[in-house]
Every structure is written in structure tokens, then in C-alpha cells.
Design a protein around this motif. Structure first.
Motif, PDB file in Angstrom:
ATOM      1  N   SER A 155       6.062  -8.169 -11.657  1.00 15.70           N
ATOM      2  CA  SER A 155       5.026  -9.048 -11.102  1.00 15.70           C
ATOM      3  C   SER A 155       5.441 -10.511 -11.122  1.00 15.70           C
ATOM      4  O   SER A 155       4.882 -11.333 -10.379  1.00 15.70           O
ATOM      5  CB  SER A 155       3.712  -8.869 -11.871  1.00 15.70           C
ATOM      6  OG  SER A 155       3.793  -9.460 -13.157  1.00 15.70           O
ATOM      7  N   PHE A 173      -1.919  -6.760 -10.024  1.00 16.14           N
ATOM      8  CA  PHE A 173      -3.080  -7.040  -9.164  1.00 16.14           C
ATOM      9  C   PHE A 173      -2.954  -8.397  -8.479  1.00 16.14           C
ATOM     10  O   PHE A 173      -3.382  -8.572  -7.334  1.00 16.14           O
ATOM     11  CB  PHE A 173      -4.365  -6.989 -10.002  1.00 16.14           C
ATOM     12  CG  PHE A 173      -5.615  -7.264  -9.201  1.00 16.14           C
ATOM     13  CD1 PHE A 173      -6.103  -6.325  -8.316  1.00 16.14           C
ATOM     14  CD2 PHE A 173      -6.287  -8.466  -9.336  1.00 16.14           C
ATOM     15  CE1 PHE A 173      -7.249  -6.580  -7.572  1.00 16.14           C
ATOM     16  CE2 PHE A 173      -7.437  -8.731  -8.611  1.00 16.14           C
ATOM     17  CZ  PHE A 173      -7.919  -7.784  -7.723  1.00 16.14           C
ATOM     18  N   ASP A 174      -2.362  -9.362  -9.145  1.00 10.80           N
ATOM     19  CA  ASP A 174      -2.190 -10.698  -8.578  1.00 10.80           C
ATOM     20  C   ASP A 174      -0.765 -11.166  -8.853  1.00 10.80           C
ATOM     21  O   ASP A 174      -0.532 -11.990  -9.731  1.00 10.80           O
ATOM     22  CB  ASP A 174      -3.206 -11.666  -9.190  1.00 10.80           C
ATOM     23  CG  ASP A 174      -3.222 -13.016  -8.496  1.00 10.80           C
ATOM     24  OD1 ASP A 174      -2.680 -13.117  -7.375  1.00 10.80           O
ATOM     25  OD2 ASP A 174      -3.765 -13.981  -9.068  1.00 10.80           O
ATOM     26  N   ARG A 197       1.139  -8.701  -2.016  1.00 11.43           N
ATOM     27  CA  ARG A 197       0.032  -8.251  -2.863  1.00 11.43           C
ATOM     28  C   ARG A 197      -0.401  -6.822  -2.532  1.00 11.43           C
ATOM     29  O   ARG A 197      -0.682  -6.052  -3.463  1.00 11.43           O
ATOM     30  CB  ARG A 197      -1.153  -9.209  -2.729  1.00 11.43           C
ATOM     31  CG  ARG A 197      -2.181  -8.922  -3.816  1.00 11.43           C
ATOM     32  CD  ARG A 197      -3.379  -9.801  -3.775  1.00 11.43           C
ATOM     33  NE  ARG A 197      -4.252  -9.502  -4.897  1.00 11.43           N
ATOM     34  CZ  ARG A 197      -5.557  -9.760  -4.907  1.00 11.43           C
ATOM     35  NH1 ARG A 197      -6.109 -10.341  -3.867  1.00 11.43           N
ATOM     36  NH2 ARG A 197      -6.279  -9.458  -5.954  1.00 11.43           N
ATOM     37  N   PRO A 198      -0.495  -6.424  -1.249  1.00  9.20           N
ATOM     38  CA  PRO A 198      -0.867  -5.020  -0.988  1.00  9.20           C
ATOM     39  C   PRO A 198       0.084  -4.026  -1.649  1.00  9.20           C
ATOM     40  O   PRO A 198      -0.356  -2.994  -2.176  1.00  9.20           O
ATOM     41  CB  PRO A 198      -0.793  -4.929   0.544  1.00  9.20           C
ATOM     42  CG  PRO A 198      -1.058  -6.315   1.016  1.00  9.20           C
ATOM     43  CD  PRO A 198      -0.415  -7.199  -0.007  1.00  9.20           C
ATOM     44  N   VAL A 236      -0.670  -4.059  -5.421  1.00 17.93           N
ATOM     45  CA  VAL A 236      -1.960  -3.403  -5.705  1.00 17.93           C
ATOM     46  C   VAL A 236      -1.792  -1.884  -5.636  1.00 17.93           C
ATOM     47  O   VAL A 236      -2.388  -1.143  -6.424  1.00 17.93           O
ATOM     48  CB  VAL A 236      -3.049  -3.911  -4.737  1.00 17.93           C
ATOM     49  CG1 VAL A 236      -4.309  -3.054  -4.843  1.00 17.93           C
ATOM     50  CG2 VAL A 236      -3.396  -5.363  -5.036  1.00 17.93           C
ATOM     51  N   THR A 237      -0.966  -1.436  -4.688  1.00 20.50           N
ATOM     52  CA  THR A 237      -0.671   0.002  -4.622  1.00 20.50           C
ATOM     53  C   THR A 237       0.022   0.472  -5.896  1.00 20.50           C
ATOM     54  O   THR A 237      -0.305   1.537  -6.445  1.00 20.50           O
ATOM     55  CB  THR A 237       0.227   0.293  -3.407  1.00 20.50           C
ATOM     56  OG1 THR A 237      -0.422  -0.151  -2.218  1.00 20.50           O
ATOM     57  CG2 THR A 237       0.516   1.784  -3.300  1.00 20.50           C
ATOM     58  N   TYR A 238       0.970  -0.334  -6.380  1.00 17.05           N
ATOM     59  CA  TYR A 238       1.634   0.016  -7.636  1.00 17.05           C
ATOM     60  C   TYR A 238       0.623   0.058  -8.792  1.00 17.05           C
ATOM     61  O   TYR A 238       0.705   0.915  -9.675  1.00 17.05           O
ATOM     62  CB  TYR A 238       2.726  -1.004  -7.974  1.00 17.05           C
ATOM     63  CG  TYR A 238       3.773  -1.198  -6.911  1.00 17.05           C
ATOM     64  CD1 TYR A 238       4.046  -0.198  -5.976  1.00 17.05           C
ATOM     65  CD2 TYR A 238       4.492  -2.391  -6.828  1.00 17.05           C
ATOM     66  CE1 TYR A 238       5.018  -0.387  -4.989  1.00 17.05           C
ATOM     67  CE2 TYR A 238       5.461  -2.581  -5.849  1.00 17.05           C
ATOM     68  CZ  TYR A 238       5.708  -1.584  -4.939  1.00 17.05           C
ATOM     69  OH  TYR A 238       6.657  -1.771  -3.967  1.00 17.05           O
ATOM     70  N   MET A 239      -0.331  -0.874  -8.773  1.00 16.45           N
ATOM     71  CA  MET A 239      -1.347  -0.905  -9.826  1.00 16.45           C
ATOM     72  C   MET A 239      -2.201   0.368  -9.788  1.00 16.45           C
ATOM     73  O   MET A 239      -2.541   0.938 -10.837  1.00 16.45           O
ATOM     74  CB  MET A 239      -2.222  -2.143  -9.667  1.00 16.45           C
ATOM     75  CG  MET A 239      -3.266  -2.303 -10.758  1.00 16.45           C
ATOM     76  SD  MET A 239      -4.592  -3.449 -10.318  1.00 16.45           S
ATOM     77  CE  MET A 239      -5.454  -2.504  -9.047  1.00 16.45           C
ATOM     78  N   VAL A 240      -2.558   0.803  -8.571  1.00 15.71           N
ATOM     79  CA  VAL A 240      -3.366   2.022  -8.436  1.00 15.71           C
ATOM     80  C   VAL A 240      -2.590   3.224  -8.968  1.00 15.71           C
ATOM     81  O   VAL A 240      -3.140   4.081  -9.680  1.00 15.71           O
ATOM     82  CB  VAL A 240      -3.774   2.227  -6.967  1.00 15.71           C
ATOM     83  CG1 VAL A 240      -4.434   3.593  -6.785  1.00 15.71           C
ATOM     84  CG2 VAL A 240      -4.730   1.124  -6.519  1.00 15.71           C
TER      85      VAL A 240
END
Length: 518
Positions: free
Chosen positions: A337, A425-426, A433-434, A437-441
Motif C-alpha cells: 500500500s 483501502f486507501d 484504488r479499485p 480495494v479488490t485486494y482488501m476484499v
């Protein structure tokens, strides 16, 4: 304090050299006892020195490198004997000294059987040499010294697995050393490229330059070489395949140090070298690192679920090894990140994983000693463990370590994974960022899968198989030397979970300093 840091490295080195001297007497049994006692005394003294180092550390300035020694070593190559600690390396040095001391205490009562090994002196000599390499990795501030320290650990760990391990130990040890040597060779090429272009191997000078004087192409090539080399040790998917075999074959103390310290050497190198020295290269490769980290989280959890199911003949040590692939995926995701939040989460997760997985391998090693196997079907069958009824203290520690590993709030495993996901997420400016965020999910899905397989393990080992009659024979519960060796890990897991500022207060200023070109 710089004398304390140097003594940390010299003391185990002298202890390892002492095992080669004929000072233990002709009586083999007495010599073995003296050698094991030497191991405990030396590692205990090293741990006390790390406590003194932590007590003398200026906690108001954790971003400043302290206890430094900086003298010329090889002038022709611009290599310096440069040591120091800051808020990033200090917790890892303390963790390393603690785990080696606890392993020495444990080995004094439960030395693993060594095929073809003449005495405990060989074990102690290799063990102390391993401690030198691990501590030096977190203390040196020169790229070539970092490489040397990184390599020192390989030979002792190879012999610990090949001689004192079990099962297919020689093939597992061969795979371990081949993978890590190849990774180290690639990493060295990256170091040499940086040093030749920047004119220095000094890690502080490179961090201060923050990529200055290095072209974008140079940074990307160097970052790729360093990333591949360190990802093998981390281990990152798909370069992880040496790890399950090594953990399954290694003796208990070898597994504890392999998971608790050696894996952290790779992720520490990413934070200490990759992010500040070649920031443009790190930013270019960060999305790929994040993707591999997210896949590793899910892959490790699915592999553990497959091993945990009834009838799979899953080895409990192998399962914990695969769980490390998932947990270290969170560390890599936080680093990818490129944010202070994510990197702080990665460093916190490093320490938490060392404490929790160290405790897990200790408990599973004790179960294997009692049963002669770590096979889950055996441990949960008609003659299985059923720890809650037969050995309640052992069962309670296994359950505690499992719920800490799955990230229960209030325990150490929670904060690192949470902050790594916040970082994804940020992510830093310039990163998609998309994608993150996919990695975070995917990481969030991994936490659910982690909870699933760990709860299955606790149910099967601690409660037994409900379709089988409960075993009635007594099982040896927690022994005194086991309680002494394991209780500090459980206590620190709880302390770090309830008081995360203890670690984050050290790492946050240092991380911001590195990411900002400090």
C-alpha cells in the motif's frame, strides 16, 4: 548503547566458538548437559542485553537511528561496519532474542533427536550461530552486511532441519537452502546495482537520498531483483513451496525460529531497503506485490481448509506452515500500500505472527512428542487428544493461540491485519484504488477462511471426533518447562492486543521518516 548492540552480536558468536573447544569433558552425557546449559546462559544474557537496549532507547525519537557504530570496513568497495536500531528494528531484535532464549530453555529439557550427530555441542553451536545471523540482519545498516547476515542463517537452519528434523528432512532441508540461496543471489544483484549507481551501500545514506541519483529504469530493475529475493524468504505466493516441507520436517525449536524470525527477515528487508532506497521502483511494482499478497492470503487459507477436513491426513505442522503464507500475505499487502498505516500494520503483524505462531509450533511440537505424530485424523480419532478433557491446560493454550491467529479483537493478531487492510483501502497516491480495494476484499475473505480452519482444528483436536468414543487414558498435561517456555508468548500476545501503542508508538515515526525520504 552502541557497545550493548555490538555485545549482542559478539556474545552468541563467542558461545558458538566455545562449543568447538574441548572444555565440556569426556563424559558424553555430562558434556551434553553443559553444552545445553551454555546455550541457555548465552541466549539469556543476549535477551537481557536486548532488554537493556530497549530500556536505554530514546522513545521520544524512535525515528532516529540509535546505538550506532559506523566505521570503514572495506574501503575499496565503500563497505562500512554500520550498526544501529530505530523504532522499526528494535521490536524485531527483542522478539528474536526472546524466541531464541525460550527455544534454548525448551531444548535443555527436550533436545530433538539428531541422527548421526555426536553430541549436543553441535546443536548448540549451530543454534548460537543462527542467533548471530538473525540479530545481525535487524541491526546492520550496510547492504552488503545485510546480505552477509541474511546468508549466515542458512547453514545452521539447514543442519537443524537435516540432522535434527523428522520425516523427509533431508529433501526438505535441500529445498529450503536451494530456494533461499537462489533468492539471495538475485537480491545481491539488486544491491550491487544500487551500490554501483549510488556510490554507496550505506542504508541510511540511500534512505536519505530517497532514490536520488538513480534513474527510473535502474530503480525498477533493482527493486524487482530485491523484491524477488526477499519474497522467497517472506514467503510470498508463489515462491512459498519450500516452507510447508521445511516446517513439517523441522524440530520444534527450528519451526519456532523459522516462522517467528526467519520469515520476518524478508519483510523487514522490504521496509528497510526497498521502500526508501528505490521508491520509484517500489511504486511501480507495488500493485503486483499487492496482487500476489491477496492471492497468497486466500490460497494459504484454502490449503489449510483442505488439510483440516476429516480424512485428509493433514499434518498439523504443515497446516500452520500454510497459515503462515496467508498471514504473511497481510504483511506484504500492508507494505504494497506504500502508506504509513499499511506499513505500520505490516510491522505490527510481523511481531504478532512471531509471538502467535511461535506458541502454536511449541504446542503442536509437544503434541507430536506425546503422540509421535501431528496427523490431524490421529489426533481427533478414537485414541486422539481430546485435550479439553485429557490435558485441559494444553488444550486451553492451543485454543488461545488459534483464536489469536484468526485475529480476535483484543489479541495481537487483530491489529496488524486490520491496519494492513486499511492501508489497502486507501493506498498511496499513484496506485490504483479499485485494484487495492479488490485486494482488501480478498484479504477480508481470507480472514473468514482463517477463522473457519482454525476453529475446525480446535474442535477436532481439543474436543475429539463426536462419532468416535472419547479416549479415557490420561495424557500428560502442561509440563513445568513447557509452561516456562510458552507463558511469555501468551502474555505478550495479550499485551500487544490490548496495548497496540506499545509497538505502533515505536514504528509510526520511523515509518513516516523512511517513507518521507529520511
Amino acid at each position: 548503547m552502541n557497545a550493548v548492540l555490538i555485545a549482542l552480536l559478539l556474545l552468541p558468536l563467542l558461545g558458538a566458538a566455545l562449543t568447538l573447544a574441548p572444555v565440556f569433558g569426556p563424559d558424553r552425557a555430562a558434556a551434553d548437559r553443559r553444552a545445553l546449559r551454555l546455550n541457555t546462559v548465552v541466549t539469556g544474557a543476549v535477551f537481557l542485553l536486548t532488554v537493556a537496549l530497549a530500556a536505554g532507547f530514546d522513545h521520544d525519537e524512535p525515528a532516529r537511528m540509535q546505538a550506532t557504530t559506523d566505521v570503514s570496513w572495506i574501503p575499496a568497495l565503500h563497505v562500512r561496519f554500520h550498526l544501529g536500531v530505530d523504532g522499526i528494528s528494535l521490536p524485531l531484535i527483542v522478539l528474536t532474542a526472546l524466541l531464541t532464549f525460550l527455544c534454548a530453555l525448551y531444548s535443555e529439557k527436550r533436545l530433538p533427536d539428531g541422527e548421526g550427530v555426536p553430541s549436543a555441542q553441535a546443536f548448540v553451536g549451530l543454534f548460537l550461530l543462527l542467533e548471530v545471523g538473525m540479530l545481525a540482519t535487524f541491526a546492520v545498516l550496510d547492504l552488503l552486511l545485510f546480505f552477509l547476515a541474511f546468508e549466515i542463517v542458512l547453514i545452521p537452519m539447514y543442519f537443524l532441519i537435516a540432522r535434527w528434523g523428522s520425516g523427509a528432512k533431508v529433501p526438505a532441508a535441500n529445498r529450503f537452502i536451494l530456494y533461499t540461496l537462489l533468492g539471495s543471489a538475485v537480491m545481491l544483484l539488486g544491491f550491487l546495482l544500487i551500490g554501483s549507481e549510488a556510490g554507496t551501500f550505506d542504508m541510511q545514506a540511500l534512505a536519505a537520498a530517497h532514490g536520488g541519483g538513480l534513474s527510473h529504469t535502474t530503480q525498477v530493475i533493482a527493486a524487482l531483483a530485491i523484491l524477488v529475493g526477499l519474497a522467497v524468504k517472506a514467503p510470498a505466493w508463489p515462491l512459498h513451496s519450500w516452507l510447508p516441507d521445511a516446517h513439517t520436517a523441522a524440530p520444534t525449536v527450528g519451526s519456532v525460529l523459522l516462522a517467528g524470525v526467519l520469515l520476518k527477515m524478508g519483510t523487514y528487508g522490504l521496509v528497510r531497503v526497498l521502500l526508501p532506497a528505490v521508491p520509484d521502483g517500489a511504486a511501480t511494482l507495488a500493485p503486483y506485490l499487492g496482487a500476489f499478497a491477496a492471492v497468497g492470503i486466500v490460497y494459504g487459507s484454502l490449503a489449510c481448509l483442505a488439510l483440516a477436513r476429516p480424512g485428509a491426513k493433514g499434518d498439523l505442522k504443515r497446516l500452520i506452515a500454510y497459515s503462515s503464507v496467508g498471514h504473511m500475505g497481510f504483511v506484504l499487502l500492508g507494505i504494497a500500500s506504500l502508506t504509513p498505516v499499511g506499513v505500520n500494520g505490516a510491522l505490527f503483524a510481523n511481531i504478532a505472527h512471531g509471538l502467535i505462531t511461535g506458541l502454536l509450533f511449541f504446542v503442536v511440537g509437544a503434541l507430536k512428542d506425546r503422540y509421535g505424530t501431528a496427523d490431524l485424523d490421529t489426533l481427533s480419532g478414537a485414541t486422539g487428544a481430546a485435550l479439553y478433557g485429557r490435558a485441559p491446560r494444553l488444550g486451553a493454550l492451543l485454543a488461545f493461540a488459534a483464536v489469536a491467529s484468526l485475529g480476535l479483537p483484543g489479541l495481537a493478531g487483530f491489529w496488524g491485519e486490520l491496519l494492513a487492510m486499511f492501508g489497502a483501502f486507501d493506498p498511496a497516491d499513484g496506485l490504483s484504488r479499485p485494484a487495492f480495494v479488490t485486494y482488501m476484499v480478498l484479504a477480508g475473505l481470507g480472514t473468514l477462511l482463517t477463522a473457519a480452519y482454525l476453529l475446525i482444528v480446535v474442535k477436532r483436536v481439543c474436543m475429539g471426533d463426536p462419532e468416535q468414543p472419547a479416549p479415557v487414558a490420561e495424557l500428560a498435561d502442561l509440563r513445568p518447562y513447557e509452561a516456562v517456555s510458552w507463558t511469555p508468548l501468551a502474555a505478550l500476545t495479550l499485551l500487544a492486543g490490548l496495548w497496540p501503542a506499545l509497538l505502533l508508538g515505536l514504528s509510526d515515526p520511523a515509518v513516516k521518516h523512511l517513507l518521507g525520504g529520511g
